[in-house]
Design an enzyme around this catalytic site. Structure first.
Site, PDB file in Angstrom:
ATOM      1  N   ARG A  70       0.838  -1.193   0.000  1.00  0.00           N
ATOM      2  CA  ARG A  70       0.000   0.000   0.000  1.00  0.00           C
ATOM      3  C   ARG A  70       0.878   1.252   0.000  1.00  0.00           C
ATOM      4  O   ARG A  70       1.981   1.240   0.546  1.00  0.00           O
ATOM      5  CB  ARG A  70      -0.912   0.025   1.227  1.00  0.00           C
ATOM      6  N   TYR A 198      -1.430  -3.591  -6.799  1.00  0.00           N
ATOM      7  CA  TYR A 198      -1.274  -4.270  -5.499  1.00  0.00           C
ATOM      8  C   TYR A 198      -2.606  -4.303  -4.722  1.00  0.00           C
ATOM      9  O   TYR A 198      -3.351  -3.308  -4.716  1.00  0.00           O
ATOM     10  CB  TYR A 198      -0.179  -3.570  -4.657  1.00  0.00           C
ATOM     11  N   LYS A 207      -9.663  -2.337   1.548  1.00  0.00           N
ATOM     12  CA  LYS A 207      -9.352  -1.180   2.398  1.00  0.00           C
ATOM     13  C   LYS A 207     -10.134   0.069   1.965  1.00  0.00           C
ATOM     14  O   LYS A 207     -10.593   0.847   2.802  1.00  0.00           O
ATOM     15  CB  LYS A 207      -7.859  -0.889   2.359  1.00  0.00           C
ATOM     16  N   HIS A 227     -10.673  -2.298  11.467  1.00  0.00           N
ATOM     17  CA  HIS A 227      -9.570  -3.137  10.978  1.00  0.00           C
ATOM     18  C   HIS A 227      -9.341  -4.240  12.023  1.00  0.00           C
ATOM     19  O   HIS A 227      -8.366  -4.216  12.762  1.00  0.00           O
ATOM     20  CB  HIS A 227      -8.321  -2.252  10.830  1.00  0.00           C
ATOM     21  N   SER A 249      -1.375  -3.799  10.328  1.00  0.00           N
ATOM     22  CA  SER A 249      -1.072  -4.768   9.274  1.00  0.00           C
ATOM     23  C   SER A 249       0.163  -5.593   9.637  1.00  0.00           C
ATOM     24  O   SER A 249       1.121  -5.063  10.199  1.00  0.00           O
ATOM     25  CB  SER A 249      -0.788  -4.025   7.972  1.00  0.00           C
ATOM     26  N   CYS A 251       0.675  -7.901  11.846  1.00  0.00           N
ATOM     27  CA  CYS A 251       0.960  -8.146  13.273  1.00  0.00           C
ATOM     28  C   CYS A 251       0.268  -9.415  13.747  1.00  0.00           C
ATOM     29  O   CYS A 251       0.062  -9.612  14.949  1.00  0.00           O
ATOM     30  CB  CYS A 251       0.484  -6.978  14.125  1.00  0.00           C
ATOM     31  N   ASP A 278      -9.444  -9.700   8.968  1.00  0.00           N
ATOM     32  CA  ASP A 278      -8.911  -8.358   8.683  1.00  0.00           C
ATOM     33  C   ASP A 278      -9.908  -7.224   8.917  1.00  0.00           C
ATOM     34  O   ASP A 278      -9.506  -6.159   9.353  1.00  0.00           O
ATOM     35  CB  ASP A 278      -8.431  -8.318   7.223  1.00  0.00           C
ATOM     36  N   ARG A 366       1.893 -12.266  -0.643  1.00  0.00           N
ATOM     37  CA  ARG A 366       0.545 -12.571  -0.141  1.00  0.00           C
ATOM     38  C   ARG A 366      -0.028 -13.831  -0.755  1.00  0.00           C
ATOM     39  O   ARG A 366       0.390 -14.278  -1.820  1.00  0.00           O
ATOM     40  CB  ARG A 366      -0.391 -11.403  -0.525  1.00  0.00           C
TER      41      ARG A 366
HETATM   42  C1  OXD Z   1      -3.143  -4.598   5.303  1.00  0.00           C
HETATM   43  C2  OXD Z   1      -3.796  -5.745   4.637  1.00  0.00           C
HETATM   44  O1  OXD Z   1      -2.200  -4.015   4.744  1.00  0.00           O
HETATM   45  O2  OXD Z   1      -4.653  -6.357   5.283  1.00  0.00           O
HETATM   46  O3  OXD Z   1      -3.564  -4.246   6.420  1.00  0.00           O
HETATM   47  O4  OXD Z   1      -3.508  -6.034   3.463  1.00  0.00           O
HETATM   48 MN    MN Z   2      -5.227  -5.319   7.110  1.00  0.00          MN
END
Ligand code: OXD
Ligand code: MN
Length: 593
Positions: A70, A198, A207, A227, A249, A251, A278, A366
């Protein structure tokens, strides 16, 4: 009045007139459509077939190396009034932003197919769900949206019935970082994204819609778009408590949402059910409790670190029918990343693997996979009413100070805990990794309006009749003097969740401290865990001087949202600071087992 379909067709016509594609394809969301797209992408090398014996239906996509995460500095939230976007967002005047984006989109789809993707965020029959339409020139985006959302004919039927939808326009453009913008117009319920393929920048349902635009809809309509993962914890008596947890993100939200209980817990009959990894949309129900849905239908998970020890359920999910992005490949063409056994031969850029070039898989590589493939997938994830939330958890990567777990004394204190959240940065966004930044409710990159107003919205849920969840803060990432993690994490995090549930049920007393309620001696179940008492004491200790400095830093951070910082939040920080100072004279006993 024009029907929704007419409005949709008119908008598609306007976009086509501007972007001038060679063809327009309305997505129906069928398996046949997905298969045809995959074949087309295999033919033009957008996808590479992986080992179909070990990983049937799995493909690899290598993104442009400049387009791997991002881009927060290129992400704009354009409210008509700059103040409404807040210091937490980048802003541009909507007219100026439209002019900039119109110029970028002008003729950008020449020679390409324009795909129209109607999608629904949340179960198709849920009153909590919301719909959108994404227009894109990327078949990779279409394939990912098919996995991540309820997409196609059924979503379009709901849009036609309901009349409202979020408009998302996306083009990969030239994938030029100099010509890349992700722009939100909350007042128009629209998103425009140019120059990136991406996930977080291009799968607009995620998002952009489900957090940045939805957070605005949520504020206007009295709900929360967060989130957060959603996980169900079933105890041996068969009762399930649902927990929603916000972490920045990368974590470990995906790992926590799919955790495997430690051996002793499994034997006793504990089970863990995944509802989401998420995003969580929550709304007060008729009984005053908060009910949550996961608006997504799949996982767009971080691959590196996903392993048999960290997340065996995720490994099972992604053994088939998965799109991998920017992972490495082994000699027998299996997907590979750091944390997996074996060795890579080709790195994420398609070069022969050479450790001198850095990790084999990109740190933000990913997997995209349907949630239905998860062994712990909860059937309640399809419940249109959502699941009742018993506890909200905040957390981040904090190598020091923050205890393993603490409970807020009430909702206002909980909102302060969320607002004060901090975490070391990760590879999920471009920029330096490992720097502490405040990330209120893990929404810094995603809150689509002024954080001061957002805190006020959170506080507003505490009203007569509300039966709000308890709020906790956790830190799985405490390190000792030797730089090693003090807490084993992963499946053992269930021990902490069990304590939370015991608190919700009134079965654990806890110890009141100025910073919150901590587990009392013996309340964390630690059998089967080699954790010495000194380590436990360190995980639960209160470093008063450290907290005084932390509260000063929190105060300074929060004042950055004045004059919109709610007075109640300022007062709450002061209350905690005063309690801590008053407690100064008292020696504190660390809670040990
Ligand atoms: C983030 C995702 O960046 O979930 O938080 O992709
Ligand atoms: Mn996320």
């Amino acid at each position: 009045m024009a029907s929704t379909l007419e409005a949709l067709e008119r908008w598609v016509g306007e976009v086509a007139a501007r972007t001038r594609p060679a063809k327009i394809h309305w997505c129906d969301g069928s398996e046949a459509e997905y298969r045809a797209l995959v074949q087309q992408m295999l033919a033009d090398d957008t996808l590479i077939e992986l080992n179909q014996t070990t990983h049937p239906g799995c493909y690899l996509h290598r993104s442009n190396p400049s387009d791997v995460a991002r881009v927060e500095h290129l992400t704009l939230v354009c409210h008509p009034n700059k103040e409404d976007s807040g210091p937490n967002n980048h802003w541009m005047d909507p007219a100026e932003a439209h002019a900039k984006m119109d110029a970028l989109f002008d003729g950008c789809m020449a020679g390409r197919t324009m795909y129209v993707i109607p999608y629904c965020m949340g179960p198709l029959d849920s009153p909590l769900a919301r719909c959108g339409v994404e227009i894109t020139d990327s078949p990779y985006v279409v394939a990912n949206m098919k996995i991540m959302t309820r997409m196609g004919t059924a979503a379009q039927a709901r849009i036609e019935r309901e009349g409202a939808f979020v408009k998302g326009l996306h083009s990969i453009g030239e994938l030029d970082p100099e010509r890349r913008w992700i722009v939100h117009f909350p007042a128009e319920l629209s998103i425009q994204s140019y120059g990136s393929g991406y996930g977080g920048n291009a799968l607009l349902g995620k998002k952009c819609h489900a957090l940045r635009i939805a957070s605005n809809q949520a504020r206007d309509e009295g709900w929360l778009a967060e989130h957060m993962l959603i996980v169900g914890i079933e105890n041996p008596a068969g009762e399930t408590h649902y927990i929603a947890a916000a972490f920045p993100s990368a974590c470990g939200k995906t790992n926590l949402s799919m955790l495997i209980p430690p051996e002793g817990y499994r034997r006793d009959g504990w089970k863990v059910w995944t509802v989401g990894d998420d995003i969580c949309w929550m709304r007060p129900g008729a009984d005053g409790r908060l009910y949550a849905i996961n608006p997504e239908a799949g996982f767009f998970g971080v691959a590196p670190g996903t392993s048999e020890s960290s997340n065996p359920n995720a490994l099972k999910c992604i053994a088939h029918d998965t799109i991998f992005t920017n992972v490495a490949v082994t000699a027998d063409n299996q997907p590979w990343w750091e944390g997996l056994p074996g060795t890579p031969v080709t790195d994420w850029q398609g070069r022969p693997y050479d450790p001198a070039n850095g990790p084999a898989a990109h740190p933000n590589s990913r997997f995209t996979v349907s949630a239905k493939q998860c062994p712990s997938w909860s059937e309640k994830a399809e419940d249109p009413q959502g699941v009742p939330i018993s506890a909200i958890v905040f957390g981040g990567r904090r190598p020091s100070l923050l205890p393993l777990v603490m409970e807020a004394r009430d909702w206002t204190h909980g909102v302060l805990m969320g607002a004060a959240m901090g975490s070391e940065t990760t590879a999920a966004a471009t920029g330096a990794v490992g720097v502490l930044r405040r990330d209120s409710m893990a929404m810094k990159p995603f809150c689509g309006y002024h954080y001061g107003d957002y805190f006020a919205h959170w506080l507003s849920f505490d009203k007569p009749g509300a039966k709000l969840p308890k709020v906790f803060h956790v830190n799985w990432f405490r390190k000792g003097a030797d730089g090693k993690f003090l807490w084993p994490g992963y499946g053992d995090n269930l021990r902490v969740l069990e304590w939370m549930i015991a608190r919700v049920q009134g079965k654990a007393q806890g110890t009141r401290t100025p910073i919150g309620i901590l587990p009392a001696a013996g309340e964390l179940k630690l059998d089967g865990l080699a954790l010495d008492p000194a380590t436990l004491a360190e995980l639960l200790a209160l470093d008063r001087a450290g907290w005084q400095a932390e509260l000063a830093a929190i105060g300074e951070y929060l004042e950055g949202f004045a004059p919109r910082l709610p007075a109640a939040l300022r007062a709450e920080r002061q209350r905690v600071a005063d309690t801590l100072d008053a407690d100064d004279a008292m020696p504190r006993k660390a809670a040990t087992a």
